[in-house]
Scaffold this motif. Structure first.
Motif, short mmCIF file in Angstrom:
data_model
loop_
_atom_site.label_atom_id
_atom_site.label_comp_id
_atom_site.label_asym_id
_atom_site.label_seq_id
_atom_site.Cartn_x
_atom_site.Cartn_y
_atom_site.Cartn_z
N LEU A 184 -61.88 35.37 -20.87
CA LEU A 184 -62.37 34.07 -21.33
C LEU A 184 -62.06 33.85 -22.81
O LEU A 184 -61.72 32.74 -23.22
N THR A 187 -58.75 32.48 -23.20
CA THR A 187 -58.51 31.18 -22.56
C THR A 187 -58.69 30.05 -23.56
O THR A 187 -59.76 29.92 -24.18
N ARG A 189 -57.83 26.19 -23.20
CA ARG A 189 -57.31 25.01 -22.51
C ARG A 189 -58.11 23.78 -22.96
O ARG A 189 -59.27 23.88 -23.35
N GLY A 191 -60.52 21.12 -22.65
CA GLY A 191 -61.66 20.93 -21.76
C GLY A 191 -62.34 22.22 -21.36
O GLY A 191 -63.42 22.19 -20.78
N PHE A 192 -61.76 23.38 -21.67
CA PHE A 192 -62.41 24.65 -21.37
C PHE A 192 -61.78 25.75 -22.21
O PHE A 192 -60.56 25.92 -22.21
N LEU A 212 -68.83 29.85 -24.65
CA LEU A 212 -67.94 28.99 -23.88
C LEU A 212 -68.04 27.56 -24.39
O LEU A 212 -69.10 27.13 -24.86
N CYS A 213 -66.94 26.85 -24.25
CA CYS A 213 -66.91 25.48 -24.77
C CYS A 213 -66.15 24.59 -23.80
O CYS A 213 -65.08 24.97 -23.31
N ASP A 214 -66.73 23.43 -23.47
CA ASP A 214 -65.97 22.40 -22.77
C ASP A 214 -65.88 21.19 -23.70
O ASP A 214 -66.16 21.31 -24.89
N ARG A 215 -65.52 20.05 -23.17
CA ARG A 215 -65.28 18.92 -24.07
C ARG A 215 -66.57 18.35 -24.67
O ARG A 215 -66.53 17.62 -25.67
N HIS A 219 -71.67 26.46 -25.40
CA HIS A 219 -72.76 27.27 -24.85
C HIS A 219 -72.89 28.55 -25.67
O HIS A 219 -71.97 29.36 -25.73
#
Length: 324
Positions: A184, A187, A189, A191-192, A212-215, A219
């Motif tokens: 992770l 990773t 990308r 959006g993630f 973790l991170c999205d758009r 977290h």
């Protein structure tokens, strides 16, 4: 298919053979990427050692490999560079394998002692008496990814020490968990993405967070810090920088995850509701699940049950987390 071995000096290696040697040494499929296998290293050694030879391997008239070494006796050989080289072994065409003892036999040799032989060399396993490690930094994904991974490794160590001190369950003791987190972290990308943040005092690493991170959301997942600096609250300092950076990047929230830690309640200004329970098929399974939950709640109460409760939970979680 007939294997033939020619013993040559470095000067007797033809330009075509030298080109193949260079190509095979640098091929992505080679057992090891190292400048010690480049023909220029062999040439540099040969310029100052007249006992250096190259075993040139052909099969059905086609070049298949090169094995540089020192002929140190009538029938004995030592690796190229003797104790100078950190990597030893032959350079083969990708996919080629042969009996190494037969190669020596055809060259009129009976022994080749080594201590830095590349263990991934095809068909060398029967001759390995012991394995050792040669560490390296993997920079294929760039320095930023490398730095993130190293800081994540510090997080693993500090978090495990923290769990040991507190006597709580350490999810990081499982290799598959560490592998998932490492993947992770790499990773990135749209959006993630895995997220790594760190706090330094000069050159000293003080605190690390892996999340973790999205758009929309960062977290907050695995925070930890150097316990020797605990009185300075490096974790909280890093947390405040994270909140500011998240807002500046346009993220809508930093989610601290479930838990009653004081820092979470002091920093949060909203909540998501999360449930605890079980979906069961049949009346008896439903009743059993509810009974188990009530017992667990009872065990959460008395302080004198704290030790046994932790032991029981750790045992249950270890059974659940095992990969086998």
């Amino acid at each position: 298919m007939l294997l033939q071995v020619r013993v040559a000096t470095i000067a007797e290696v033809s330009p075509i053979e030298r080109e193949l040697w260079t190509r095979w040494a640098g091929d992505d499929r080679a057992p090891c990427a190292t400048p010690f296998f480049h023909p220029d290293f062999a040439a540099a050694v040969a310029a100052h050692r007249d006992d250096m030879v190259v075993l040139c391997l052909t099969q059905d008239g086609k070049p298949r490999g090169f094995w540089p070494m020192h002929r140190t006796g009538a029938n004995r050989a030592e690796p190229l560079g003797l104790r100078l080289a950190d990597y030893q072994g032959p350079i083969f065409e990708p996919g080629f394998a042969c009996d190494l003892a037969e190669v020596l036999r055809q060259a009129g040799l009976t022994s080749y002692a080594f201590n830095h032989f590349v263990a991934a060399t095809p068909d060398c396993q029967p001759w390995l008496l012991q394995l050792s490690m040669s560490p390296y930094a993997d920079l294929r994904d760039g320095f930023a990814a490398y730095s993130d991974e190293r800081r994540a490794a510090s997080m693993f160590a500090w978090k495990s020490q923290q769990r040991e001190r507190s006597g709580t369950f350490d999810v990081l003791e499982y290799e598959w968990v560490r592998n998932v987190l490492t993947k992770l972290v790499r990773t990135k990308r749209e959006g993630f993405a895995g997220h790594v943040a760190s706090l330094y005092a000069g050159e000293r690493l003080c605190a690390v967070h892996v999340g973790l991170c999205d758009r929309r959301t960062l977290h907050y997942w695995f925070p930890t810090y150097d316990v020797a600096l605990a009185r300075l609250s490096p974790g909280m300092i890093l947390m405040r920088h994270l909140l500011q950076a998240a807002a500046e990047r346009g993220l809508e929230r930093v989610d601290f995850g479930r838990g009653e830690e004081r820092y979470k309640s002091s920093l949060a200004n909203a909540n998501n509701e999360l449930g605890i329970g079980s979906v069961s098929v049949g009346v008896w399974r439903t009743m059993l699940a509810r009974t188990e939950h009530r017992v667990a709640r009872m065990l959460d109460g008395p302080a004198w049950l704290r030790g046994p409760r932790r032991m029981l939970r750790r045992a249950m979680l270890r059974s659940l987390m095992r990969a086998d």
